[in-house]
Design a protein around this motif. Structure first.
Motif, PDB file in Angstrom:
ATOM      1  N   VAL A 140       0.846  -1.199   0.000  1.00  0.00           N
ATOM      2  CA  VAL A 140       0.000   0.000   0.000  1.00  0.00           C
ATOM      3  C   VAL A 140       0.882   1.250   0.000  1.00  0.00           C
ATOM      4  CG1 VAL A 140      -1.623   1.351   1.398  1.00  0.00           C
ATOM      5  CG2 VAL A 140      -2.014  -1.094   1.050  1.00  0.00           C
ATOM      6  N   LEU A 141       1.898   1.247   0.854  1.00  0.00           N
ATOM      7  CA  LEU A 141       2.781   2.416   0.931  1.00  0.00           C
ATOM      8  C   LEU A 141       3.478   2.651  -0.409  1.00  0.00           C
ATOM      9  CD1 LEU A 141       4.310   2.035   4.517  1.00  0.00           C
ATOM     10  CD2 LEU A 141       2.426   3.490   3.743  1.00  0.00           C
ATOM     11  N   ARG A 142       3.845   1.557  -1.085  1.00  0.00           N
ATOM     12  CA  ARG A 142       4.478   1.719  -2.403  1.00  0.00           C
ATOM     13  C   ARG A 142       3.514   2.373  -3.390  1.00  0.00           C
ATOM     14  NH1 ARG A 142       7.387  -2.963  -1.274  1.00  0.00           N
ATOM     15  NH2 ARG A 142       5.720  -4.309  -2.049  1.00  0.00           N
ATOM     16  N   ASP A 143       2.204   2.024  -3.276  1.00  0.00           N
ATOM     17  CA  ASP A 143       1.211   2.662  -4.147  1.00  0.00           C
ATOM     18  C   ASP A 143       1.188   4.176  -3.931  1.00  0.00           C
ATOM     19  OD1 ASP A 143       0.459   0.280  -5.223  1.00  0.00           O
ATOM     20  OD2 ASP A 143      -1.352   0.039  -4.015  1.00  0.00           O
ATOM     21  N   PHE A 144       1.503   4.572  -2.711  1.00  0.00           N
ATOM     22  CA  PHE A 144       1.539   6.001  -2.402  1.00  0.00           C
ATOM     23  C   PHE A 144       2.921   6.598  -2.689  1.00  0.00           C
ATOM     24  CE2 PHE A 144      -2.328   4.965  -0.232  1.00  0.00           C
ATOM     25  CZ  PHE A 144      -3.053   6.137  -0.223  1.00  0.00           C
ATOM     26  N   GLY A 145       3.785   5.814  -3.285  1.00  0.00           N
ATOM     27  CA  GLY A 145       5.100   6.319  -3.647  1.00  0.00           C
ATOM     28  C   GLY A 145       6.066   6.326  -2.475  1.00  0.00           C
ATOM     29  N   LEU A 146       5.781   5.529  -1.453  1.00  0.00           N
ATOM     30  CA  LEU A 146       6.618   5.535  -0.259  1.00  0.00           C
ATOM     31  C   LEU A 146       7.309   4.181  -0.111  1.00  0.00           C
ATOM     32  CD1 LEU A 146       7.517   6.984   2.289  1.00  0.00           C
ATOM     33  CD2 LEU A 146       5.385   6.311   3.378  1.00  0.00           C
ATOM     34  N   GLU A 147       8.609   4.177  -0.287  1.00  0.00           N
ATOM     35  CA  GLU A 147       9.411   2.948  -0.156  1.00  0.00           C
ATOM     36  C   GLU A 147      10.228   3.103   1.112  1.00  0.00           C
ATOM     37  OE1 GLU A 147      10.030  -0.675  -1.408  1.00  0.00           O
ATOM     38  OE2 GLU A 147       9.621   0.577  -3.169  1.00  0.00           O
ATOM     39  N   LEU A 148       9.950   2.276   2.123  1.00  0.00           N
ATOM     40  CA  LEU A 148      10.659   2.392   3.393  1.00  0.00           C
ATOM     41  C   LEU A 148      11.878   1.485   3.390  1.00  0.00           C
ATOM     42  CD1 LEU A 148       7.620   2.266   5.840  1.00  0.00           C
ATOM     43  CD2 LEU A 148       8.949   4.282   5.205  1.00  0.00           C
ATOM     44  N   PRO A 149      12.936   1.900   4.101  1.00  0.00           N
ATOM     45  CA  PRO A 149      14.119   1.037   4.215  1.00  0.00           C
ATOM     46  C   PRO A 149      13.761  -0.307   4.874  1.00  0.00           C
ATOM     47  CG  PRO A 149      14.576   3.242   5.067  1.00  0.00           C
ATOM     48  CD  PRO A 149      13.108   3.178   4.784  1.00  0.00           C
ATOM     49  N   GLU A 150      14.529  -1.319   4.564  1.00  0.00           N
ATOM     50  CA  GLU A 150      14.297  -2.684   5.066  1.00  0.00           C
ATOM     51  C   GLU A 150      14.113  -2.758   6.576  1.00  0.00           C
ATOM     52  OE1 GLU A 150      14.032  -5.941   3.976  1.00  0.00           O
ATOM     53  OE2 GLU A 150      13.477  -4.923   2.110  1.00  0.00           O
ATOM     54  N   GLY A 151      14.965  -2.050   7.305  1.00  0.00           N
ATOM     55  CA  GLY A 151      14.968  -2.186   8.756  1.00  0.00           C
ATOM     56  C   GLY A 151      13.788  -1.533   9.461  1.00  0.00           C
ATOM     57  N   VAL A 152      12.947  -0.836   8.724  1.00  0.00           N
ATOM     58  CA  VAL A 152      11.840  -0.126   9.363  1.00  0.00           C
ATOM     59  C   VAL A 152      10.629  -1.046   9.511  1.00  0.00           C
ATOM     60  CG1 VAL A 152      10.228   1.807   9.152  1.00  0.00           C
ATOM     61  CG2 VAL A 152      12.614   2.084   8.443  1.00  0.00           C
ATOM     62  N   THR A 153      10.090  -1.098  10.718  1.00  0.00           N
ATOM     63  CA  THR A 153       8.880  -1.889  10.977  1.00  0.00           C
ATOM     64  C   THR A 153       7.653  -1.027  10.694  1.00  0.00           C
ATOM     65  OG1 THR A 153      10.032  -3.042  12.747  1.00  0.00           O
ATOM     66  CG2 THR A 153       7.623  -3.180  12.750  1.00  0.00           C
ATOM     67  N   VAL A 154       6.698  -1.596   9.977  1.00  0.00           N
ATOM     68  CA  VAL A 154       5.440  -0.879   9.747  1.00  0.00           C
ATOM     69  C   VAL A 154       4.425  -1.354  10.773  1.00  0.00           C
ATOM     70  CG1 VAL A 154       3.570  -0.360   8.134  1.00  0.00           C
ATOM     71  CG2 VAL A 154       5.909  -0.691   7.280  1.00  0.00           C
ATOM     72  N   ARG A 155       3.910  -0.417  11.552  1.00  0.00           N
ATOM     73  CA  ARG A 155       2.915  -0.762  12.565  1.00  0.00           C
ATOM     74  C   ARG A 155       1.562  -0.202  12.104  1.00  0.00           C
ATOM     75  NH1 ARG A 155       5.277   0.585  18.183  1.00  0.00           N
ATOM     76  NH2 ARG A 155       6.604  -1.183  17.678  1.00  0.00           N
ATOM     77  N   VAL A 156       0.579  -1.076  12.004  1.00  0.00           N
ATOM     78  CA  VAL A 156      -0.734  -0.663  11.497  1.00  0.00           C
ATOM     79  C   VAL A 156      -1.708  -0.530  12.664  1.00  0.00           C
ATOM     80  CG1 VAL A 156      -2.633  -1.225   9.927  1.00  0.00           C
ATOM     81  CG2 VAL A 156      -0.282  -1.861   9.328  1.00  0.00           C
ATOM     82  N   TRP A 157      -2.402   0.594  12.722  1.00  0.00           N
ATOM     83  CA  TRP A 157      -3.350   0.869  13.801  1.00  0.00           C
ATOM     84  C   TRP A 157      -4.761   0.879  13.219  1.00  0.00           C
ATOM     85  CZ3 TRP A 157      -1.226   1.434  18.667  1.00  0.00           C
ATOM     86  CH2 TRP A 157       0.157   1.622  18.710  1.00  0.00           C
ATOM     87  N   ASP A 158      -5.613   0.041  13.785  1.00  0.00           N
ATOM     88  CA  ASP A 158      -6.983  -0.050  13.297  1.00  0.00           C
ATOM     89  C   ASP A 158      -7.890   0.831  14.165  1.00  0.00           C
ATOM     90  OD1 ASP A 158      -9.275  -0.759  12.004  1.00  0.00           O
ATOM     91  OD2 ASP A 158      -9.146  -2.913  12.430  1.00  0.00           O
ATOM     92  N   SER A 159      -8.345   1.934  13.599  1.00  0.00           N
ATOM     93  CA  SER A 159      -9.187   2.871  14.350  1.00  0.00           C
ATOM     94  C   SER A 159     -10.527   2.229  14.681  1.00  0.00           C
ATOM     95  CB  SER A 159      -9.481   4.117  13.511  1.00  0.00           C
ATOM     96  OG  SER A 159      -8.301   4.644  12.997  1.00  0.00           O
ATOM     97  N   THR A 160     -11.116   2.720  15.758  1.00  0.00           N
ATOM     98  CA  THR A 160     -12.457   2.261  16.113  1.00  0.00           C
ATOM     99  C   THR A 160     -13.331   3.484  16.366  1.00  0.00           C
ATOM    100  OG1 THR A 160     -12.101   2.283  18.494  1.00  0.00           O
ATOM    101  CG2 THR A 160     -11.442   0.281  17.303  1.00  0.00           C
ATOM    102  N   ALA A 161     -14.599   3.205  16.622  1.00  0.00           N
ATOM    103  CA  ALA A 161     -15.513   4.305  16.925  1.00  0.00           C
ATOM    104  C   ALA A 161     -15.104   4.992  18.230  1.00  0.00           C
ATOM    105  CB  ALA A 161     -16.942   3.788  17.014  1.00  0.00           C
ATOM    106  N   GLU A 162     -14.278   4.323  19.043  1.00  0.00           N
ATOM    107  CA  GLU A 162     -13.915   4.903  20.327  1.00  0.00           C
ATOM    108  C   GLU A 162     -12.508   5.488  20.383  1.00  0.00           C
ATOM    109  OE1 GLU A 162     -15.272   1.441  21.406  1.00  0.00           O
ATOM    110  OE2 GLU A 162     -17.138   2.093  22.324  1.00  0.00           O
ATOM    111  N   LEU A 163     -11.588   4.940  19.601  1.00  0.00           N
ATOM    112  CA  LEU A 163     -10.198   5.392  19.688  1.00  0.00           C
ATOM    113  C   LEU A 163      -9.672   5.758  18.300  1.00  0.00           C
ATOM    114  CD1 LEU A 163      -7.727   5.818  21.492  1.00  0.00           C
ATOM    115  CD2 LEU A 163      -7.157   3.398  21.194  1.00  0.00           C
TER     116      LEU A 163
END
Lengths: 202, 117
Positions: A140-163
């Motif tokens: 997905v990030l590549r689709d946005f033109g964003l290529e992260l270095p190998e060592g970087v961890t991508v952390r995904v946060w799933d929003s809710t109606a409360e947070l």
């Protein structure tokens, strides 16, 4: 003058008519006030937007105490800048570092921190983004033109109606001594969702 | 531009505009107003809306159609408005539009009126 308006029959789009029907019912029953409805539209179509979030990020870059507060209690820290209310009652700020890149999604629908970012863009609401952000965030990030270095961890946060989450992007190099307003100009909406980075000054 | 692959922009001139048609803004604001007045909680709304969104494909139009359908379900669940009532009033609004001379505001009271009669 002969009147020829029968050539211009008025027509309501089915959804327009349906929405008017809903509003008529709710208004007649005294459940909503049309003026309040107008005010809500004006707020989200014109007033509230990602410039608010950009001010939060610029302040965090420029003020270590504020950044600490933001990390501990994002709701209160953000409210201190005047950004609070609907869909911002419980905020969490997630900070990008050299090792971690944060990405925000709502897999259920389109939960989003309205007070700081306004209403979500079309792509955030799309089924493709909502499903792929969790399963293949790097693609997905590549689709946005964003290529992260190998060592970087991508952390995904799933929003809710409360947070709701706000990504605090990293401060770009070469921005020492810049004013908060100038810093805020570097903060894009995408950088606060995690699909982009803050801009590097020209 | 960012994100071409998963972007589906209905309005190339303002790709970030939250609403592309007036009814979308209206149905959004009605939902917020009902929530604010305490008629349903936002988590309850999100659960119903999420279910409606499951069948929707990409694109802002489908998103707002799902939103409107979810609001109708919330109103039906809450006993505020049944589907039949909404459908009947929708037809009345369309009748009113047909009965209103071009250039004049469409008022519900115009429904059933014969323009040339």
């Amino acid at each position: 003058m002969p009147h020829d308006h029968h050539d211009h029959d008025n027509h309501l789009d089915p959804m327009e008519a349906r929405t008017r029907a809903l509003e008529t019912i709710l208004t007649r029953k005294g459940l909503v006030d049309p003026a309040a409805v107008d005010a809500i539209i004006e707020t989200y179509a014109e007033k509230v937007g990602p410039r608010n979030g950009a001010q939060v990020v610029a302040r965090a870059w420029d003020d270590a105490d504020f950044a600490d507060w933001l990390a501990r209690d994002a709701t209160a820290a953000i409210a201190s800048l005047g950004f609070s209310g609907r869909q911002g009652e419980h905020m969490q700020a997630v900070f990008n570092t050299d090792r971690v890149h944060n990405l925000v999604v709502c897999t259920l629908c389109s939960c989003y921190p309205w007070p700081v970012l306004g209403l979500p863009p079309v792509w955030y609401k799309s089924p493709a983004y909502r499903s792929r952000a969790v399963m293949e965030p790097r693609a997905v990030l590549r689709d946005f033109g964003l290529e992260l270095p190998e060592g970087v961890t991508v952390r995904v946060w799933d929003s809710t109606a409360e947070l709701r989450y706000l990504v605090i992007p990293q401060r770009p190099a070469g921005t020492e001594g810049m004013s908060r307003d100038a810093l805020a100009d570097l903060v894009t909406r995408e950088s606060m969702i995690g699909t982009g980075l803050a801009r590097v000054p020209a | 531009m960012h994100g071409r692959v998963i972007l589906n922009q209905p309005d190339a001139t303002r790709p970030d505009a939250p609403f592309t048609e007036p009814w979308q803004a209206r149905v959004f604001a009605l939902t917020v107003a009902m929530n604010e007045a305490g008629h349903f909680s936002w988590p309850d709304w999100a659960a119903v809306f999420g279910r409606h969104l499951k069948g929707a494909r990409d694109g802002a139009g489908e998103y707002w159609h799902a939103w409107a359908a979810a609001l109708e379900e919330m109103l039906a669940l809450g006993g505020v408005a049944e589907g039949g009532e909404v459908a009947a009033l929708t037809r009345r609004w369309q009748d009113a539009a047909h009965a209103t001379p071009h250039g004049q505001p469409i008022e519900l009271e115009n429904a059933g009126r014969h323009r040339h009669g």
